[in-house]
Design an enzyme around this catalytic site. Structure first.
Site, PDB file in Angstrom:
ATOM      1  CD  GLU A  82      -1.173  -1.124  24.731  1.00 45.19           C
ATOM      2  OE1 GLU A  82      -0.481  -0.148  24.408  1.00 45.19           O
ATOM      3  OE2 GLU A  82      -1.032  -2.258  24.252  1.00 45.19           O
ATOM      4  CB  CYS A 114       0.340  -6.008  22.475  1.00 44.64           C
ATOM      5  SG  CYS A 114      -0.234  -4.541  21.657  1.00 44.64           S
ATOM      6  CG  HIS A 237       0.880  -8.562  18.891  1.00 44.76           C
ATOM      7  ND1 HIS A 237      -0.409  -8.226  19.244  1.00 44.76           N
ATOM      8  CD2 HIS A 237       1.509  -7.387  18.598  1.00 44.76           C
ATOM      9  CE1 HIS A 237      -0.551  -6.908  19.175  1.00 44.76           C
ATOM     10  NE2 HIS A 237       0.599  -6.380  18.798  1.00 44.76           N
TER      11      HIS A 237
HETATM   12  P1  HMG Z   1       3.175   3.423   6.491  1.00 47.92           P
HETATM   13  O1  HMG Z   1       4.336   4.356   6.471  1.00 47.92           O
HETATM   14  O2  HMG Z   1       1.848   4.008   6.224  1.00 47.92           O
HETATM   15  O3  HMG Z   1       3.266   2.252   5.486  1.00 47.92           O
HETATM   16  O4  HMG Z   1       3.214   2.737   7.932  1.00 47.92           O
HETATM   17  P2  HMG Z   1       4.429   1.820   4.449  1.00 47.92           P
HETATM   18  O5  HMG Z   1       4.704   2.918   3.518  1.00 47.92           O
HETATM   19  O6  HMG Z   1       5.581   1.212   5.232  1.00 47.92           O
HETATM   20  O7  HMG Z   1       3.628   0.692   3.674  1.00 47.92           O
HETATM   21  C1  HMG Z   1       3.142  -0.427   4.344  1.00 47.92           C
HETATM   22  C2  HMG Z   1       3.196  -1.586   3.361  1.00 47.92           C
HETATM   23  O8  HMG Z   1       2.232  -1.361   2.314  1.00 47.92           O
HETATM   24  C3  HMG Z   1       4.539  -1.764   2.658  1.00 47.92           C
HETATM   25  O9  HMG Z   1       4.780  -3.146   2.539  1.00 47.92           O
HETATM   26  C4  HMG Z   1       4.286  -1.182   1.272  1.00 47.92           C
HETATM   27  O10 HMG Z   1       5.135  -1.710   0.256  1.00 47.92           O
HETATM   28  C5  HMG Z   1       2.857  -1.618   1.060  1.00 47.92           C
HETATM   29  P3  HMG Z   1       6.014  -3.849   3.318  1.00 47.92           P
HETATM   30  O11 HMG Z   1       7.240  -3.144   2.887  1.00 47.92           O
HETATM   31  O12 HMG Z   1       5.769  -3.591   4.803  1.00 47.92           O
HETATM   32  O13 HMG Z   1       5.934  -5.254   2.933  1.00 47.92           O
HETATM   33  N1  HMG Z   1       2.141  -0.840   0.019  1.00 47.92           N
HETATM   34  C6  HMG Z   1       1.303  -1.403  -0.884  1.00 47.92           C
HETATM   35  N2  HMG Z   1       0.923  -2.689  -1.074  1.00 47.92           N
HETATM   36  C7  HMG Z   1       0.035  -2.925  -2.095  1.00 47.92           C
HETATM   37  N3  HMG Z   1      -0.482  -1.957  -2.892  1.00 47.92           N
HETATM   38  C8  HMG Z   1      -0.119  -0.672  -2.739  1.00 47.92           C
HETATM   39  C9  HMG Z   1       0.811  -0.343  -1.688  1.00 47.92           C
HETATM   40  N4  HMG Z   1       1.361   0.807  -1.247  1.00 47.92           N
HETATM   41  C10 HMG Z   1       2.175   0.489  -0.201  1.00 47.92           C
HETATM   42  N5  HMG Z   1      -0.632   0.286  -3.523  1.00 47.92           N
HETATM   43  C11 HMG Z   1       2.864   1.270   9.771  1.00 47.92           C
HETATM   44  C12 HMG Z   1       2.763   1.450   8.252  1.00 47.92           C
HETATM   45  C13 HMG Z   1       2.433  -0.121  10.148  1.00 47.92           C
HETATM   46  C14 HMG Z   1       4.318   1.494  10.196  1.00 47.92           C
HETATM   47  C15 HMG Z   1       1.944   2.335  10.447  1.00 47.92           C
HETATM   48  O14 HMG Z   1       0.606   2.020  10.165  1.00 47.92           O
HETATM   49  C16 HMG Z   1       2.120   2.418  11.946  1.00 47.92           C
HETATM   50  O15 HMG Z   1       2.961   3.174  12.438  1.00 47.92           O
HETATM   51  N6  HMG Z   1       1.306   1.655  12.753  1.00 47.92           N
HETATM   52  C17 HMG Z   1       1.368   1.666  14.200  1.00 47.92           C
HETATM   53  C18 HMG Z   1       2.573   0.935  14.759  1.00 47.92           C
HETATM   54  C19 HMG Z   1       2.462  -0.573  14.590  1.00 47.92           C
HETATM   55  O16 HMG Z   1       1.422  -1.145  14.384  1.00 47.92           O
HETATM   56  N7  HMG Z   1       3.621  -1.259  14.767  1.00 47.92           N
HETATM   57  C20 HMG Z   1       3.649  -2.709  14.680  1.00 47.92           C
HETATM   58  C21 HMG Z   1       4.824  -3.306  15.476  1.00 47.92           C
HETATM   59  S1  HMG Z   1       4.768  -2.829  17.185  1.00 47.92           S
HETATM   60  C22 HMG Z   1       3.493  -3.837  17.845  1.00 47.92           C
HETATM   61  O17 HMG Z   1       3.086  -4.788  17.253  1.00 47.92           O
HETATM   62  C23 HMG Z   1       2.953  -3.423  19.165  1.00 47.92           C
HETATM   63  C24 HMG Z   1       1.637  -2.676  19.140  1.00 47.92           C
HETATM   64  O18 HMG Z   1       0.576  -3.572  18.909  1.00 47.92           O
HETATM   65  C25 HMG Z   1       1.423  -1.902  20.440  1.00 47.92           C
HETATM   66  C26 HMG Z   1       1.564  -2.647  21.759  1.00 47.92           C
HETATM   67  O19 HMG Z   1       2.422  -3.488  21.970  1.00 47.92           O
HETATM   68  O20 HMG Z   1       0.809  -2.256  22.645  1.00 47.92           O
HETATM   69  C27 HMG Z   1       1.599  -1.626  18.039  1.00 47.92           C
END
Ligand code: HMG
Length: 389
Positions: A82, A114, A237
């Site tokens: 991609e 992916c 994945h």
């Molecule tokens: P964010 O807003 O930075 O994170 O986004 P958050 O605030 O949701 O926190 C993440 C987790 O950390 C939470 O845990 C918090 O509680 C925890 P959860 O509720 O998820 O269990 N946390 C802590 N834990 C321990 N100690 C601490 C602490 N503070 C917070 N001190 C997000 C995170 C993954 C959304 C962001 O990085 C993002 O947008 N990433 C890109 C999109 C992505 O990867 N999506 C995945 C699904 S889509 C997919 O898999 C396809 C893809 O590979 C692409 C394709 O298909 O080509 C992406």
């Protein structure tokens, strides 16, 4: 009718020679390091230098596993990406030339985020099942995951390529049929042509991933009558390991504790490499498979379940059986050594790498020699063409 054994005979992998320590990234972004380490479940991420792209990473992954006999016998090359380099020409053609693969092969590129490499793998299966004179298909997934400096997605970036040699009577994993798949037009993650970084609705994308897992797992059970206890390991994945862990917890919520513990133990082994490489988009599920194969000692004939997800979105659940020689056959690439010889970048160095770009105005450009250990590199651009060595 006898069902032929078709599946993965060899697995190759390549990731760039540079990485970022996510504890240092956390410090630079004023975030608690445990958010990245535990909350996201990532320790390090691969950083792509200017002399590598999806073509060179693909060739660097495949060259490690292909013998002269393989090069002559491959009659289909499917390149999944991609983050391709051309709107028209398939990356498979560059790889075919760079590696010296039989020209009497069908070579093309596929895309569905992916999920692309899983579409390619199932297409390879169908090709071998339909053509008794065909021997080997090369399937490659190669990507660089870019969200942008200081974005929410930054911690989930990465880069790398996986190469799968698909054959009859494979030595690693025999693919089982049927699988279950589901597709729906969902805007959870996408990258318009004018942007070199992805757009993601972060939380929404994680919800879609888990919803698709639920749908395809139940369809798979309906089709096959399979139970979770039939699986020695479940692979996912892995955009970041915490999301795979959520998938595992969702599937095993009603399992007995002993089964939950056993599957969690395999999941941990299956995500050791992903924790250190980051999201390599389409190759991520197969990097997780490689991590399991190289770090676990599951008995031969164990069944492994695989959940493939590509945003946009397509999900598929399928399974495979580990073959008697899988432990030897899956050791062709020394991933530990590859990771150990990487150079750590300071956050400012990573940002400089990230912001270095190839010209987009057609001007002639010479790329400096950066990757010391890679067999293939991008040397430059001339007359709108990428020159590889
Ligand atoms: P964010 O807003 O930075 O994170 O986004 P958050 O605030 O949701 O926190 C993440 C987790 O950390 C939470 O845990 C918090 O509680 C925890 P959860 O509720 O998820 O269990 N946390 C802590 N834990 C321990 N100690 C601490 C602490 N503070 C917070 N001190 C997000 C995170 C993954 C959304 C962001 O990085 C993002 O947008 N990433 C890109 C999109 C992505 O990867 N999506 C995945 C699904 S889509 C997919 O898999 C396809 C893809 O590979 C692409 C394709 O298909 O080509 C992406």
């Amino acid at each position: 009718m006898t069902i032929e054994k078709i599946g993965i005979d060899k697995i190759g992998f390549y990731t760039p020679e540079f990485y970022l320590d996510l504890a240092e990234l956390a410090e630079a972004r004023a975030v608690d390091p445990n958010k990245f380490k535990i909350g996201i479940g990532q320790d390090e991420q691969a950083v792509l230098p200017l002399d590598q792209d999806v073509i060179t990473m693909a060739a660097n992954a495949a060259v490690q596993i292909l013998s002269a006999e393989d090069l002559a016998e491959i009659d289909e090359v499917i390149f999944a990406t991609e983050s391709g380099i051309d709107q028209s020409k398939a990356g498979a053609l560059y790889v075919q030339r760079l590696l010296g693969i039989n020209p009497r092969a069908r070579a093309f590129e596929v895309k569905e985020a992916c999920y692309g490499i899983t579409a390619a793998l199932q297409t390879a299966y169908d090709h071998l099942a339909a053509h008794s004179d065909s021997q080997k298909v090369l399937v490659i997934g190669s990507d660089v995951a870019r969200y942008g400096v200081a974005t929410a997605g930054e911690v989930t970036q990465g880069a790398g390529a996986v190469a799968l040699l698909v054959t009859r009577h494979p030595r690693v994993l025999v693919l089982e049929q049927p699988s279950a798949y589901f597709s729906e037009d969902v805007m959870d993650f996408w990258r318009p042509n004018y942007s070199d970084t992805a757009f993601a609705k972060g939380k929404y994308s994680t919800e879609q991933y888990l919803r698709f897992l639920d749908i395809v797992w139940h369809d798979y059970q309906t089709k096959t009558a399979a139970q979770l206890s039939d699986f020695a390991a479940l692979l996912f994945h892995i955009p970041y390991t915490k999301l795979g862990l959520k998938g595992l917890r969702q599937l095993t919520a009603n399992s007995v504790t002993a089964d939950q513990t056993a599957l969690l133990e395999q999941f941990t082994k299956a995500t050791l490499y992903n924790r250190r490489v980051g999201n390599i988009y389409t190759g991520s599920l197969y990097l997780s498979l490689l991590s399991l194969l190289q770090n676990s000692s599951l008995p031969a004939n164990s069944r492994v379940g695989l959940f493939s997800y590509g945003s946009g979105a397509v999900g598929e659940f399928f399974s495979g059986i580990l073959q008697p020689d899988y432990q030897v056959a899956s050791q062709l690439v020394d991933v530990q050594a590859m990771l150990a010889q990487r150079q750590r970048l300071a956050v400012t160095e990573y940002e400089a790498f990230f912001n270095q770009k190839l010209p987009t105005d057609g001007s002639k450009f010479s790329v400096p020699f950066i990757s010391q250990h890679a067999q293939f590199r991008l040397r430059g651009i001339n007359e709108h063409q990428r020159i590889y060595e």
